[in-house]
Design a protein around this motif. Structure first.
Motif, PDB file in Angstrom:
ATOM      1  N   ALA A 199      14.464   5.342   8.157  1.00 11.53           N
ATOM      2  CA  ALA A 199      13.973   3.981   7.907  1.00 11.53           C
ATOM      3  C   ALA A 199      12.514   4.043   7.475  1.00 11.53           C
ATOM      4  N   ASP A 200      12.175   3.286   6.454  1.00  5.29           N
ATOM      5  CA  ASP A 200      10.791   3.299   5.986  1.00  5.29           C
ATOM      6  C   ASP A 200      10.475   1.952   5.351  1.00  5.29           C
ATOM      7  N   ILE A 201       9.191   1.609   5.387  1.00  5.59           N
ATOM      8  CA  ILE A 201       8.750   0.358   4.775  1.00  5.59           C
ATOM      9  C   ILE A 201       8.689   0.501   3.251  1.00  5.59           C
ATOM     10  N   SER A 202       8.633   1.747   2.764  1.00  7.68           N
ATOM     11  CA  SER A 202       8.376   1.998   1.342  1.00  7.68           C
ATOM     12  C   SER A 202       9.639   2.460   0.625  1.00  7.68           C
ATOM     13  N   TRP A 207       1.183  14.003  -0.759  1.00  5.12           N
ATOM     14  CA  TRP A 207      -0.160  13.836  -0.187  1.00  5.12           C
ATOM     15  C   TRP A 207      -0.149  12.713   0.852  1.00  5.12           C
ATOM     16  N   SER A 208       0.575  11.634   0.584  1.00  2.40           N
ATOM     17  CA  SER A 208       0.558  10.490   1.509  1.00  2.40           C
ATOM     18  C   SER A 208       1.182  10.845   2.852  1.00  2.40           C
ATOM     19  N   VAL A 209       2.009  11.876   2.868  1.00  5.01           N
ATOM     20  CA  VAL A 209       2.639  12.298   4.126  1.00  5.01           C
ATOM     21  C   VAL A 209       1.747  13.302   4.852  1.00  5.01           C
ATOM     22  N   LEU A 210       1.287  14.298   4.130  1.00  6.13           N
ATOM     23  CA  LEU A 210       0.357  15.284   4.701  1.00  6.13           C
ATOM     24  C   LEU A 210      -0.765  15.457   3.688  1.00  6.13           C
ATOM     25  N   SER A 237       9.622   8.718  15.827  1.00  2.00           N
ATOM     26  CA  SER A 237       8.616   8.317  14.837  1.00  2.00           C
ATOM     27  C   SER A 237       7.319   9.096  15.047  1.00  2.00           C
ATOM     28  N   ILE A 238       6.896   9.800  13.996  1.00  2.00           N
ATOM     29  CA  ILE A 238       5.681  10.617  14.066  1.00  2.00           C
ATOM     30  C   ILE A 238       4.779  10.274  12.878  1.00  2.00           C
ATOM     31  N   ILE A 239       3.497  10.151  13.125  1.00  2.00           N
ATOM     32  CA  ILE A 239       2.440   9.803  12.145  1.00  2.00           C
ATOM     33  C   ILE A 239       2.870   8.707  11.151  1.00  2.00           C
ATOM     34  N   SER A 240       3.511   7.681  11.667  1.00  2.00           N
ATOM     35  CA  SER A 240       3.944   6.576  10.809  1.00  2.00           C
ATOM     36  C   SER A 240       3.493   5.221  11.343  1.00  2.00           C
ATOM     37  N   LEU A 241       3.799   4.954  12.616  1.00  2.00           N
ATOM     38  CA  LEU A 241       3.422   3.658  13.186  1.00  2.00           C
ATOM     39  C   LEU A 241       1.924   3.422  13.066  1.00  2.00           C
ATOM     40  N   HIS A 285      -0.112   3.776  10.850  1.00  2.00           N
ATOM     41  CA  HIS A 285      -0.641   3.272   9.581  1.00  2.00           C
ATOM     42  C   HIS A 285      -0.395   1.780   9.386  1.00  2.00           C
ATOM     43  N   SER A 286       0.095   1.100  10.412  1.00  2.00           N
ATOM     44  CA  SER A 286       0.265  -0.351  10.322  1.00  2.00           C
ATOM     45  C   SER A 286      -0.698  -1.027  11.288  1.00  2.00           C
ATOM     46  N   PRO A 287      -1.186  -2.236  10.939  1.00  2.00           N
ATOM     47  CA  PRO A 287      -2.048  -2.959  11.880  1.00  2.00           C
ATOM     48  C   PRO A 287      -1.340  -3.195  13.224  1.00  2.00           C
ATOM     49  N   LEU A 304      11.762   6.244  12.265  1.00  2.00           N
ATOM     50  CA  LEU A 304      10.956   5.203  11.614  1.00  2.00           C
ATOM     51  C   LEU A 304       9.793   5.834  10.857  1.00  2.00           C
ATOM     52  N   GLY A 305       9.631   5.425   9.611  1.00  2.00           N
ATOM     53  CA  GLY A 305       8.570   5.989   8.776  1.00  2.00           C
ATOM     54  C   GLY A 305       8.948   7.399   8.372  1.00  2.00           C
ATOM     55  N   SER A 306      10.130   7.512   7.799  1.00  2.00           N
ATOM     56  CA  SER A 306      10.687   8.844   7.497  1.00  2.00           C
ATOM     57  C   SER A 306      10.009   9.487   6.289  1.00  2.00           C
ATOM     58  N   GLY A 307       9.233   8.725   5.544  1.00  2.00           N
ATOM     59  CA  GLY A 307       8.503   9.300   4.416  1.00  2.00           C
ATOM     60  C   GLY A 307       9.436   9.942   3.413  1.00  2.00           C
ATOM     61  N   VAL A 308       9.109  11.166   3.021  1.00  2.00           N
ATOM     62  CA  VAL A 308       9.942  11.854   2.025  1.00  2.00           C
ATOM     63  C   VAL A 308      10.944  12.791   2.707  1.00  2.00           C
ATOM     64  N   GLY A 309      11.162  12.582   4.005  1.00  2.00           N
ATOM     65  CA  GLY A 309      12.242  13.298   4.694  1.00  2.00           C
ATOM     66  C   GLY A 309      11.839  14.635   5.294  1.00  2.00           C
ATOM     67  N   ARG A 310      10.527  14.841   5.475  1.00  2.00           N
ATOM     68  CA  ARG A 310      10.014  16.122   5.986  1.00  2.00           C
ATOM     69  C   ARG A 310      10.597  16.442   7.371  1.00  2.00           C
ATOM     70  N   LEU A 311      10.661  15.414   8.234  1.00  2.00           N
ATOM     71  CA  LEU A 311      11.204  15.608   9.589  1.00  2.00           C
ATOM     72  C   LEU A 311      12.695  15.282   9.624  1.00  2.00           C
ATOM     73  N   THR A 312      13.096  14.346   8.765  1.00  2.00           N
ATOM     74  CA  THR A 312      14.513  13.937   8.695  1.00  2.00           C
ATOM     75  C   THR A 312      15.405  15.149   8.447  1.00  2.00           C
ATOM     76  N   VAL A 336       0.841  -1.206   0.000  1.00  2.00           N
ATOM     77  CA  VAL A 336       0.000   0.000   0.000  1.00  2.00           C
ATOM     78  C   VAL A 336       0.878   1.258   0.000  1.00  2.00           C
ATOM     79  N   TRP A 337       1.897   1.287   0.873  1.00  2.00           N
ATOM     80  CA  TRP A 337       2.679   2.521   1.020  1.00  2.00           C
ATOM     81  C   TRP A 337       3.654   2.732  -0.123  1.00  2.00           C
ATOM     82  N   ARG A 338       4.208   1.655  -0.670  1.00  2.00           N
ATOM     83  CA  ARG A 338       5.066   1.829  -1.849  1.00  2.00           C
ATOM     84  C   ARG A 338       4.227   2.427  -2.981  1.00  2.00           C
TER      85      ARG A 338
HETATM   86  C1  LIG Z   1       2.116   9.743   6.797  1.00  2.00           C
HETATM   87  S1  LIG Z   1       3.758   9.336   6.319  1.00  2.00           S
HETATM   88  C2  LIG Z   1       4.693  10.286   7.509  1.00  2.00           C
HETATM   89  C3  LIG Z   1       6.135  10.487   7.135  1.00  2.00           C
HETATM   90  C4  LIG Z   1       6.950  11.283   8.150  1.00  2.00           C
HETATM   91  N1  LIG Z   1       6.942  10.644   9.452  1.00  2.00           N
HETATM   92  C5  LIG Z   1       6.449  12.698   8.266  1.00  2.00           C
HETATM   93  O1  LIG Z   1       5.740  13.009   9.239  1.00  2.00           O
HETATM   94  O2  LIG Z   1       6.760  13.489   7.384  1.00  2.00           O
HETATM   95  C6  LIG Z   1       3.903   7.673   6.902  1.00  2.00           C
HETATM   96  C7  LIG Z   1       5.201   6.995   6.507  1.00  2.00           C
HETATM   97  O3  LIG Z   1       5.339   5.823   7.317  1.00  2.00           O
HETATM   98  C8  LIG Z   1       5.746   4.752   6.509  1.00  2.00           C
HETATM   99  N2  LIG Z   1       5.317   3.520   7.179  1.00  2.00           N
HETATM  100  C9  LIG Z   1       4.059   3.049   7.361  1.00  2.00           C
HETATM  101  N3  LIG Z   1       4.103   1.895   8.053  1.00  2.00           N
HETATM  102  C10 LIG Z   1       5.410   1.640   8.312  1.00  2.00           C
HETATM  103  C11 LIG Z   1       6.096   0.595   8.974  1.00  2.00           C
HETATM  104  N4  LIG Z   1       5.451  -0.437   9.523  1.00  2.00           N
HETATM  105  N5  LIG Z   1       7.453   0.650   9.053  1.00  2.00           N
HETATM  106  C12 LIG Z   1       8.126   1.686   8.504  1.00  2.00           C
HETATM  107  N6  LIG Z   1       7.529   2.696   7.846  1.00  2.00           N
HETATM  108  C13 LIG Z   1       6.187   2.676   7.760  1.00  2.00           C
HETATM  109  C14 LIG Z   1       5.092   5.030   5.160  1.00  2.00           C
HETATM  110  O4  LIG Z   1       5.729   4.338   4.110  1.00  2.00           O
HETATM  111  C15 LIG Z   1       5.243   6.537   5.056  1.00  2.00           C
HETATM  112  O5  LIG Z   1       6.449   6.907   4.464  1.00  2.00           O
END
Ligand SMILES: C[S@@+](CC[C@H](N)C(=O)[O-])C[C@H]1O[C@@H](n2cnc3c(N)ncnc32)[C@H](O)[C@@H]1O
Length: 328
Positions: A181-184, A111-114, A225-229, A231-233, A160-168, A100-102
């Motif tokens: 680190a990111d799943i995508s 959009w997927s980040v914000l 890790s912010i707004i990333s965890l 999105h996983s079950p 964790l879940g660095s997305g496109v590097g907005r916070l990185t 889904v995230w890739r």
């Molecule tokens: C809404 S974006 C937020 C990105 C970043 N934290 C920010 O605030 O700019 C969520 C990110 O988390 C990643 N993500 C979702 N589930 C994850 C998991 N289980 N492990 C690592 N990354 C994950 C997604 O691929 C995506 O890049």
């Protein structure tokens, strides 16, 4: 507004004019015609209208009404959330999240980040987008200062879940080394290009899309890790936290945001995996505090702070945790 409160009137509904006025008062501007129709159909009394107007408004407006909303969380029944599953189930859940995230990273990365940033194809103002990360990372500084943590002692940070590097981008100014680190893989590739273009040479990129990749994460002093965890079950969240918080160096800290209560939500892994088609979208899950506190105990982590952060709107209770791994 009309003089009669429809909550008490047998005739019921608000006029479109009433709704437009309430919108203007609470949110500024005016709703479009489709939104007016939707609100008119779904707002039978003033409390419903208020919830509808406030519920989707985001940010500051939520917090104005938080007192009412908190009552729901205080009265919530025990959560029915499965967090412990066999490895093959965990693999299947991780594979689904990765897929889904890739996909989002390929089609709609910003959009997927914000979600307020427009889908792919539309022009994204990247300067504005990346600037939004600054304040969130400053909150991390503030939490460390409140807890009396010497941030200079923290050299390496894994986000964790660095997305496109907005916070990185902002973490890279604070730490000697950041592991994004990111799943995508699609998000990671974009982050690498954007941060490279901004001269950030102290960031390395790590895909964590399987249990094996997670297990290979190097040790670090700070986990962020912010707004990333969310999105996983829940079983994935618990597993990822357990592996990565377990990698914290002695003296290190974990700072992360996670919903801990979504009153109507339950999770059953078998039912979820039986049909993945409804889940090919952005989903938000909570992990109960009870599960997290047990995990912190198991890993020998001390809780320094738990703050309600209003990150997910009025119907999901979200917390930001600061935990510490004592020196040996
Ligand atoms: C809404 S974006 C937020 C990105 C970043 N934290 C920010 O605030 O700019 C969520 C990110 O988390 C990643 N993500 C979702 N589930 C994850 C998991 N289980 N492990 C690592 N990354 C994950 C997604 O691929 C995506 O890049």
């Amino acid at each position: 507004m009309t003089n009669t409160d429809p909550a008490d009137a047998s005739t019921g509904r608000f006029t479109r004019q009433d709704i437009a006025l309430a919108w203007r008062l609470l949110r500024g501007g005016k709703p479009d015609a489709a939104e007016l129709d939707r609100l008119a159909a779904n707002s039978a009394n003033i409390e419903q209208l208020r919830r509808n107007l406030v519920g989707q408004a985001g940010g500051k407006l939520h917090s104005v009404f938080q007192e009412t909303v908190q009552q729901r969380f205080l009265k919530a029944p025990p959560p029915q959330v499965e967090v412990d599953v066999p490895p093959e189930v965990l693999d299947a859940l991780l594979a689904h999240v990765e897929n889904v995230w890739r996909g989002f990273g390929e089609s709609d990365p910003f959009w997927s980040v914000l979600t307020k940033f427009k889908p792919a194809g539309a022009e994204v103002d990247k300067a504005t987008f990346y600037a939004t990360g600054k304040k969130r990372v400053e909150k991390f500084d503030a939490a460390l200062a409140r807890a009396g943590v010497d941030s200079a002692s923290l050299k390496t940070c894994l986000e964790l879940g660095s997305g496109v590097g907005r916070l990185t981008l902002w973490l890279a100014d604070r730490f000697e080394h950041v592991i994004a680190a990111d799943i995508s893989s699609s998000h990671l590739a974009l982050a690498e290009g954007e941060l490279g273009a901004r001269g950030k040479t102290n960031v390395t990129y790590l895909r964590v899309a399987s249990m094996a990749e997670l297990a290979e994460a190097p040790p670090f002093d700070a986990f962020f890790s912010i707004i990333s965890l969310q999105h996983s079950p829940p079983p994935v969240i618990k597993h990822v936290l357990s592996i990565l918080l377990g990698r914290l160096s002695p003296g290190g800290v974990g700072y992360f945001q996670l919903p801990t209560l979504i009153p109507e939500q339950s999770f059953d892994a078998k039912a979820y995996l039986a049909d993945l088609s409804p889940h090919e979208q952005m989903e938000t899950f909570a992990v109960p505090q009870k599960v997290l506190f047990a995990l912190f105990d198991e890993l020998g982590l001390k809780v320094l702070e738990v703050r309600e952060d209003n990150q997910c709107g009025p119907n999901k209770l979200s917390n930001t945790f600061l935990v510490h791994k004592p020196q040996r």
